[in-house]
Design a protein around this motif. Structure first.
Motif, mmCIF file in Angstrom:
data_model
loop_
_atom_site.group_PDB
_atom_site.id
_atom_site.type_symbol
_atom_site.label_atom_id
_atom_site.label_comp_id
_atom_site.label_asym_id
_atom_site.label_seq_id
_atom_site.Cartn_x
_atom_site.Cartn_y
_atom_site.Cartn_z
ATOM 1 N N GLY A 13 -97.729 -72.595 35.067
ATOM 2 C CA GLY A 13 -96.585 -71.853 35.574
ATOM 3 C C GLY A 13 -96.878 -71.201 36.916
ATOM 4 O O GLY A 13 -96.034 -71.197 37.817
ATOM 5 N N VAL A 14 -98.095 -70.663 37.054
ATOM 6 C CA VAL A 14 -98.491 -70.046 38.324
ATOM 7 C C VAL A 14 -98.490 -71.082 39.440
ATOM 8 O O VAL A 14 -97.988 -70.839 40.548
ATOM 9 N N LEU A 15 -99.046 -72.254 39.170
ATOM 10 C CA LEU A 15 -99.111 -73.313 40.178
ATOM 11 C C LEU A 15 -97.717 -73.817 40.543
ATOM 12 O O LEU A 15 -97.441 -74.121 41.708
ATOM 13 N N ALA A 16 -96.839 -73.912 39.561
ATOM 14 C CA ALA A 16 -95.493 -74.434 39.814
ATOM 15 C C ALA A 16 -94.655 -73.470 40.649
ATOM 16 O O ALA A 16 -93.841 -73.894 41.472
ATOM 17 N N LYS A 17 -94.853 -72.162 40.451
ATOM 18 C CA LYS A 17 -94.021 -71.162 41.135
ATOM 19 C C LYS A 17 -94.602 -70.712 42.465
ATOM 20 O O LYS A 17 -93.917 -70.041 43.243
ATOM 21 N N ALA A 187 -101.726 -62.614 41.908
ATOM 22 C CA ALA A 187 -101.611 -61.338 42.622
ATOM 23 C C ALA A 187 -100.479 -61.386 43.640
ATOM 24 O O ALA A 187 -99.710 -60.419 43.786
ATOM 25 N N ALA A 188 -100.349 -62.507 44.347
ATOM 26 C CA ALA A 188 -99.276 -62.640 45.334
ATOM 27 C C ALA A 188 -97.908 -62.618 44.657
ATOM 28 O O ALA A 188 -96.954 -62.017 45.169
ATOM 29 N N ALA A 189 -97.806 -63.272 43.489
ATOM 30 C CA ALA A 189 -96.534 -63.282 42.764
ATOM 31 C C ALA A 189 -96.178 -61.880 42.273
ATOM 32 O O ALA A 189 -95.013 -61.459 42.342
ATOM 33 N N ALA A 190 -97.185 -61.134 41.790
ATOM 34 C CA ALA A 190 -96.936 -59.768 41.325
ATOM 35 C C ALA A 190 -96.495 -58.875 42.483
ATOM 36 O O ALA A 190 -95.588 -58.040 42.335
#
Length: 216
Positions: A13-17, A187-190
């Motif tokens: 999910g992290v890689l996809a987003k 961390a960037a997504a958060a």
């Protein structure tokens, strides 16, 4: 859901987003292009449609919300510890060749023993000819396959997501990719979510309803 499956679901999910530019940057920081393990495509990146479903209020009956564009890709590592399909075929060919040689040697030895027993002089003890040592059969580790599913039409994004998914399953690469790719992306997504929440909070409007007859 088992813990390994849950962990994989999280990093996929992290890689996809993740934004493609950030994913490429973090992967470059973690592993130089010339040092990366090579891979082959089991399914080249391809774009299609999938149906998105939802639930009213998050708890109601599911319904079809609409279709969205996704791109998927499947790769298989060629690095040590993961054989590609043609490597497995070669290993199987060598194995069959070795087994055939052993069978031929066994038939030859049996024929020689029969011949010696037929024509041996009286009181002459025969000894079997020494057998050739058994050649070791090649070891075939389980191939490592990576999957990538991303929203949109970016073939490059799907390819890199599949590549990182495979690396996360490889014991020699998992720690590096986890520390230098997955965690920075998380961390960037958060941080992005925090920024968006702050922007929404700054424009919040609170509405108050006064009962009829109330006065200020």
């Amino acid at each position: 859901m088992a813990e390994p499956e849950l962990e994989r679901k999280i990093w996929m999910g992290v890689l996809a987003k993740a934004p493609l530019e950030l994913l490429e940057h973090q992967l470059e920081q973690a592993i130089a292009v010339e040092s990366r393990p090579t891979y082959t495509f089991l399914r080249s990146p391809e774009t299609g449609l999938t149906m998105v479903r939802g639930r009213a209020g998050g708890t109601g009956q599911p319904f079809n919300l609409g279709e969205m564009t996704i791109t998927r890709c499947v790769i298989q590592l060629k690095a040590e510890g993961a054989l590609k399909a043609e490597g497995e075929l070669k290993a199987e060919g060598r194995r069959q060749k070795a087994e055939g040689a052993l069978k031929a040697e066994g038939r030859r030895q049996k024929a020689e023993d029969t011949l010696l027993q037929t024509f041996k002089p009286p009181n002459l003890q025969t000894s079997k000819l020494p057998h050739s040592p058994t050649p070791p059969l090649p070891h075939s580790p389980t191939p490592i396959t990576g999957f990538g599913y991303v929203a949109g039409r970016s073939h490059r994004h799907a390819e890199l997501a599949a590549f990182c998914d495979a690396l996360m399953q490889h014991p020699d690469w998992r720690v590096i990719v986890q520390a230098q790719v997955i965690e920075p992306l998380q961390a960037a997504a958060a941080e992005q979510r925090s920024t968006e929440a702050a922007e929404v909070e700054s424009t919040r409007v609170n509405f108050f309803t006064m009962l009829r007859g109330e006065s200020g």
